[in-house]
Design an enzyme around this catalytic site. Structure first.
Site, short mmCIF file in Angstrom:
data_model
loop_
_atom_site.label_atom_id
_atom_site.label_comp_id
_atom_site.label_asym_id
_atom_site.label_seq_id
_atom_site.Cartn_x
_atom_site.Cartn_y
_atom_site.Cartn_z
N TYR A 98 6.92 -6.13 0.02
CA TYR A 98 6.03 -4.70 -0.29
C TYR A 98 5.55 -4.70 -1.91
O TYR A 98 4.36 -4.30 -1.97
CB TYR A 98 6.92 -3.74 -0.26
CG TYR A 98 6.32 -2.13 -0.60
CD1 TYR A 98 5.29 -1.71 -0.01
CD2 TYR A 98 6.65 -1.60 -1.96
CE1 TYR A 98 4.83 -0.50 -0.42
CE2 TYR A 98 6.24 -0.45 -2.38
CZ TYR A 98 5.08 0.14 -1.67
OH TYR A 98 4.51 1.33 -2.04
N SER A 103 2.13 0.61 -6.62
CA SER A 103 3.33 1.14 -6.86
C SER A 103 4.22 0.73 -8.07
O SER A 103 3.57 -0.51 -8.58
CB SER A 103 4.12 0.45 -5.61
OG SER A 103 5.49 0.79 -5.60
#
Length: 335
Positions: free
Chosen positions: A152, A127
């Site tokens: 995350y 990501s």
């Protein structure tokens, strides 16, 4: 090829599956179909795949330490595309254990399956969040990513480190893909485009964080899916010329690579909202808010490494991508 696709009912997974099936690959898709967002959307994505030749689906959690090894032993996959994960920066502040179970335990199970069953190449989702507190733009794979600002992001950085370890120890070719703000038809309901479109069409206000002073490298879903498939076909090999005395985060002596996949055309949030207004024919009621914990003010991808490796560069404009999404949304929800 016979390919395991995790997260097959997800936004990116369903689009990747369609590309793989269209070129004749056999795809075994797994997904736990959890309720992080409306499971009906996941079932409807799957419905588009399940009638196609070469696709099989099993409901399964990547964190299941008995089911995943059994699946690898039974199926003997050639390659693996691992997209299953607990997504969402903000939700990681609320339910951190979900991220540990899915993104760390689940990724370990996938790595072990690849290691013990001769998988030729593992491509996995990282990501843009790994860039965290970095302010040097555009974000490059050669930059350090040691300051995540959400759990995350930390789990995605951990995935890259874990993959490198398996590439080094077991000669497993791995490629991590740092996705930049993916959007488009069949997208996730927790993402800005979906939230804004729904509210604008309903005549409800939208919450605009950081008072609209956000910049995002919005990347259209078809470009993301194409990038995944292109990298799957380019298997990294060990680089004996790598200079360990001058460490480069983008390279390694092991068969390991990471790439940005972004539109490399950062867009102001207010311009993004304007595109939604243009294609819905409605004006948004904007409520300006402070930036939320875990968010970063800007993202911008350098994709020169991806282009050099695969010959592919994302190019769908935000205006065209938003138009396609609004058209899909109106048709799907009949509004």
């Amino acid at each position: 090829m016979k390919i395991l696709l995790t997260g097959a009912a997800g936004f990116i997974g369903a689009h990747v599956a369609r590309l793989l099936l269209a070129r004749g690959d056999e795809v075994v898709g797994i997904d736990n179909l959890n309720a992080y967002y409306d499971p009906q959307l996941k079932h409807d994505r799957l419905a588009l795949l399940q009638g196609q030749s070469g696709f099989r689906f099993q409901q399964m959690d990547v964190a299941d330490r008995s089911a995943i090894p059994a699946l690898f032993a039974q199926e003997k996959f050639d390659r693996v595309v691992h997209l299953a994960a607990q997504a969402g920066v903000r939700h990681s502040l609320v339910d951190p254990h979900a991220y540990i179970d899915s993104n760390l335990v689940g990724f370990t199970n996938i790595l072990e399956g690849c290691r013990h069953h001769g998988v030729q190449h593992l491509v996995y989702a990282s990501s843009s969040s790994v860039y965290g507190g970095n302010t040097q733009m555009p974000f490059s794979e050669h930059h350090g990513v040691d300051h995540p600002v959400s759990l995350y992001a930390a789990t995605k950085k951990a995935n890259e480190l874990m993959a490198h370890t398996y590439s080094h120890l077991f000669d497993l070719p791995t490629t991590g893909l740092r996705f930049f703000t993916v959007y488009g038809p069949w997208g996730r309901p927790d993402m800005a485009l979906f939230l804004f479109t729904r509210a604008i069409l309903a005549g409800e206000p939208i919450q605009v964080f950081n008072h609209g002073k956000m910049v995002r490298d919005f990347t259209y879903i078809d470009d993301i899916a194409e990038g995944v498939v292109r990298t799957l076909d380019h298997v990294p090999t060990a680089n004996p010329a790598y200079d360990r005395s001058q460490a480069d985060p983008a390279a390694s002596h092991a068969p390991y690579r990471v790439f940005n996949i972004g539109n490399h055309q950062p867009v102001q949030l207010m311009d993004f909202i304007a595109a939604i207004e243009r294609h819905t024919g409605r004006e948004a009621i904007k409520q300006l808010r402070d930036i939320q914990p875990g968010d970063v003010p800007a993202t911008y991808a350098d994709v020169s490494e991806l282009q050099a490796w695969t010959g592919f560069t994302p190019a769908t404009s935000v205006d065209e991508g938003v138009r396609r999404f609004v058209e899909w949304y109106r048709g799907y929800y009949k509004v």
